[in-house]
Design an enzyme around this catalytic site. Structure first.
Site, PDB file in Angstrom:
ATOM      1  CG  HIS A  79      95.480 -21.577  30.966  1.00 16.15           C
ATOM      2  ND1 HIS A  79      96.676 -21.832  31.583  1.00 16.15           N
ATOM      3  CD2 HIS A  79      95.277 -22.586  30.064  1.00 16.15           C
ATOM      4  CE1 HIS A  79      97.187 -22.968  31.088  1.00 16.15           C
ATOM      5  NE2 HIS A  79      96.365 -23.431  30.166  1.00 16.15           N
ATOM      6  CG  HIS A  83      94.181 -20.773  38.269  1.00 18.25           C
ATOM      7  ND1 HIS A  83      95.211 -20.044  38.821  1.00 18.25           N
ATOM      8  CD2 HIS A  83      94.606 -21.159  37.033  1.00 18.25           C
ATOM      9  CE1 HIS A  83      96.211 -19.993  37.959  1.00 18.25           C
ATOM     10  NE2 HIS A  83      95.875 -20.665  36.874  1.00 18.25           N
TER      11      HIS A  83
END
Length: 232
Positions: A154, A201
């Site tokens: 992303h 993440h």
């Protein structure tokens, strides 16, 4: 003998290195070149640490600190923001920009824009498979991710997509360049932060994704500027 060596080095510099370096500086500027070198050093450092499976203590500490601020309202907001870097939204934006450029006969811009985003997709998947870094598993997450963690797709993808859109808009509307780059920076930053908030993440994943995305974006910018050096 020594003078002959010096002359050879000088000849090689003037004929091979200097023209390429001059073209690169002309394409992205001195500040851009310094930024690229700095980001390259950071990405290389992070990659080395990931390969050695070094445990960044601040990764866990930061995510646990951030998690204490979670609430239903922020959950909904961060889910909405993270979707701006997901394929159901990214693909329509990508196709819309590409077709707009193509129909306006901005064929080189359209091609580089497509190359940039396809390249970003290939790059992030290849890097994930290369590093094989596991994702955080610190709490029950709101979304499920099955791929590897480093780098953040992303973060990398949004840097390239929104950064490239900002660059193309700035070329055609230079007086508003600051706004375009500012909006792209906010979007990219927010998307990366949302990945941390959602616990999918590590900090190093997001920073690495931004860095690698920035470097690939600069390569694409250079390609376009060298093809169209006179376009503002």
């Amino acid at each position: 003998m020594f003078q002959d060596v010096l002359r050879s080095i000088k000849h090689f510099w003037l004929r091979r290195i200097y023209p390429s370096l001059a073209s690169l500086i002309a394409a992205i500027g001195t500040v851009g070149l310094i930024s690229c070198l700095s980001v390259l050093w950071l990405v290389a450092h992070l990659s080395d640490e990931i390969l050695e499976r070094e445990n960044f203590a601040f990764n866990t500490a930061f995510l646990n600190w951030l998690h204490q601020f979670t609430n239903p309202t922020l959950d909904r907001l961060m889910l909405s923001i993270t979707h701006l870097g997901s394929w159901p939204i990214v693909v329509p934006i990508l196709l819309t920009v590409f077709l707009t450029l193509w129909l306006k006969r901005q064929r080189q811009e359209a091609q580089i824009f497509l190359i940039a985003n396809i390249g970003a997709f290939i790059l992030k998947n290849a890097l994930k498979l290369f590093f094989k870094n596991p994702r955080p598993a610190l709490w029950m997450r709101l979304i499920t991710e099955t791929s590897y963690s480093f780098p953040s797709g992303h973060a990398l993808g949004s840097m390239v997509l929104y950064g490239m859109i900002a660059f193309l808009l700035a070329r055609h509307f230079p007086k508003r360049a600051g706004w375009f780059y500012g909006i792209a920076a906010v979007l990219t930053g927010a998307i990366g932060f949302s990945r941390l908030y959602l616990g999918v993440h590590w900090v190093t994943d997001v920073v690495g994704g931004w860095g690698m995305g920035f470097l690939w974006l600069m390569i694409c910018v250079v390609m376009l500027r060298l093809k169209q050096p006179l376009v503002v």
